[in-house]
Design an enzyme around this catalytic site. Structure first.
Site, PDB file in Angstrom:
ATOM      1  N   TYR A  33      43.632  40.882  46.872  1.00  0.00           N
ATOM      2  CA  TYR A  33      43.681  40.108  45.569  1.00  0.00           C
ATOM      3  C   TYR A  33      45.030  40.677  44.909  1.00  0.00           C
ATOM      4  CZ  TYR A  33      42.156  43.409  41.258  1.00  0.00           C
ATOM      5  OH  TYR A  33      42.088  43.789  41.366  1.00  0.00           O
ATOM      6  N   LYS A 147      45.984  46.483  46.712  1.00  0.00           N
ATOM      7  CA  LYS A 147      45.281  45.952  45.611  1.00  0.00           C
ATOM      8  C   LYS A 147      43.669  45.637  46.327  1.00  0.00           C
ATOM      9  CE  LYS A 147      46.012  43.108  41.352  1.00  0.00           C
ATOM     10  NZ  LYS A 147      45.800  43.629  40.758  1.00  0.00           N
ATOM     11  N   GLU A 179      45.862  56.260  36.638  1.00  0.00           N
ATOM     12  CA  GLU A 179      46.342  55.195  35.878  1.00  0.00           C
ATOM     13  C   GLU A 179      45.159  55.202  34.847  1.00  0.00           C
ATOM     14  OE1 GLU A 179      46.890  51.749  38.521  1.00  0.00           O
ATOM     15  OE2 GLU A 179      45.221  53.098  40.321  1.00  0.00           O
ATOM     16  N   LEU A 203      48.436  51.898  41.327  1.00  0.00           N
ATOM     17  CA  LEU A 203      48.190  49.897  41.997  1.00  0.00           C
ATOM     18  C   LEU A 203      50.412  50.521  41.074  1.00  0.00           C
ATOM     19  CD1 LEU A 203      47.151  47.992  43.159  1.00  0.00           C
ATOM     20  CD2 LEU A 203      47.221  46.690  41.018  1.00  0.00           C
TER      21      LEU A 203
HETATM   22  C1  LIG Z   1      44.294  49.863  39.205  1.00  0.00           C
HETATM   23  C2  LIG Z   1      44.874  49.090  38.268  1.00  0.00           C
HETATM   24  N1  LIG Z   1      46.396  49.583  37.906  1.00  0.00           N
HETATM   25  C3  LIG Z   1      47.352  48.888  37.542  1.00  0.00           C
HETATM   26  C4  LIG Z   1      47.405  47.196  37.528  1.00  0.00           C
HETATM   27  C5  LIG Z   1      48.956  47.139  36.838  1.00  0.00           C
HETATM   28  O1  LIG Z   1      49.374  45.715  37.321  1.00  0.00           O
HETATM   29  P1  LIG Z   1      50.072  44.607  37.104  1.00  0.00           P
HETATM   30  O2  LIG Z   1      50.836  45.277  35.985  1.00  0.00           O
HETATM   31  O3  LIG Z   1      50.057  44.092  38.175  1.00  0.00           O
HETATM   32  O4  LIG Z   1      48.727  43.719  36.313  1.00  0.00           O
HETATM   33  C6  LIG Z   1      46.219  47.045  37.391  1.00  0.00           C
HETATM   34  C7  LIG Z   1      46.046  45.431  37.494  1.00  0.00           C
HETATM   35  O5  LIG Z   1      45.096  45.366  37.496  1.00  0.00           O
HETATM   36  C8  LIG Z   1      44.984  47.402  38.034  1.00  0.00           C
HETATM   37  O6  LIG Z   1      43.614  46.893  38.546  1.00  0.00           O
END
Ligand SMILES: Cc1ncc(COP(=O)(O)O)c(C=O)c1O
Length: 286
Positions: A33, A147, A179, A203
């Site tokens: 997603y 993702k 994270e 991610l």
């Molecule tokens: C596990 C995880 N890490 C980091 C992020 C941050 O990603 P982004 O800046 O692309 O929203 C998300 C966003 O949903 C996430 O689910």
């Protein structure tokens, strides 16, 4: 009136959108997603989100059902069907409907679903005062760069934060910062911006990249490297970043103050830069 969503080639009211129970997204969490923020009716960093979608699809060996131009057209169409200027576009692709078997089906049509919700960015109070977070062992799988819609680990971890009124749960694996359950994490130590490098343990956040670009433009020294837990816990500042949280200061971790216990000076510089950057991008798109 039910909001309009997109499912497998058609726009329809949400309450009419149905998928078969044998969809592998439902049975196995076999799908990926994206969440794309929309400011002033313009999707932010769309090419980057679509590139990450492609990487996620490649990682799970699922052919992209659409070209980048088709995705962009559909996303703009979905935005146009909603009234709000600021929206959050959620899109999901699963491996589709097949007899239940762990191995991939030989023939299945991917399921493509998209919806729009109002984009809710942090209230001014949270920006000004920061947020409490807790920490936990990162027990998720070893493909956190994908993702994936299989988010049970993230959901369990996030609930542990929700249970105690914390905004996020900051994760440590093998003694190093990774994270948070739905955000990337940055720390400031001695004026340097530190974050773990992109690898299979985090991610690759779109906001993470924006923060690094803005930090470089603000001449903030950057180090992307492993961050031992003790170093993260004794940081002068800690931030969480994501498409919906943007940049938020973490002011307590497990009930203990981070740095001064208030959003720090580097956070204020970066948060201002982020808001200015958004305005600049939106003006250019208008
Ligand atoms: C596990 C995880 N890490 C980091 C992020 C941050 O990603 P982004 O800046 O692309 O929203 C998300 C966003 O949903 C996430 O689910």
């Amino acid at each position: 009136m039910s909001e309009i969503v997109y499912l497998n080639g058609e726009f329809m009211p949400l309450d009419q959108a149905r998928i078969p129970v044998l969809d592998r997204g439902f049975i196995f969490g076999d799908g990926v997603y994206e969440v794309i923020p929309v400011y002033s009716r313009h999707p932010f960093r769309l090419p980057e989100h679509l590139a990450r979608l492609q990487r996620s699809l490649d990682a799970i060996r699922l052919a992209n059902p659409m070209t980048e131009a088709e995705w962009a057209r559909l996303i703009h169409d979905l935005i146009a069907r909603h009234a709000g200027n600021d929206q959050s576009i959620y899109l999901q692709v699963t491996r589709g409907v097949a007899k239940r078997d762990h191995a991939f089906p030989r023939e299945a049509q991917p399921t493509v679903f998209m919806m729009s919700s109002p984009l809710v960015t942090p209230a001014q109070d949270l920006v000004e005062n920061g947020v409490p977070c807790i920490s936990a062992i990162d027990y998720r799988w070893l493909k956190c760069d994908v993702k994936s819609v299989s988010l049970l680990g993230n959901c369990l971890l996030r609930q542990s934060a929700a249970d105690v009124g914390a905004t996020e749960v900051v994760l440590f694996r093998d003694g190093q910062l990774t994270e948070a359950s739905a955000s990337n994490v940055f720390v400031i130590n001695n004026g340097r911006l530190l974050s773990p490098p992109k690898n299979h343990l985090i991610l690759p956040g779109i906001t993470y990249d924006v923060v690094l670009e803005l930090a470089a433009a603000c001449a903030i020294p950057i180090e992307l490297r492993g961050i031992p837990e003790a170093e993260a816990r004794s940081a002068d500042e800690m931030w969480v970043t994501s498409s919906t949280k943007e940049v938020l200061a973490v002011v307590t971790l497990d009930g203990r103050p981070v740095g001064s216990g208030r959003p720090g000076p580097v956070f204020k510089v970066l948060h201002r830069a982020f808001q200015e950057f958004k305005r600049k991008v939106m003006r250019a798109a208008a």
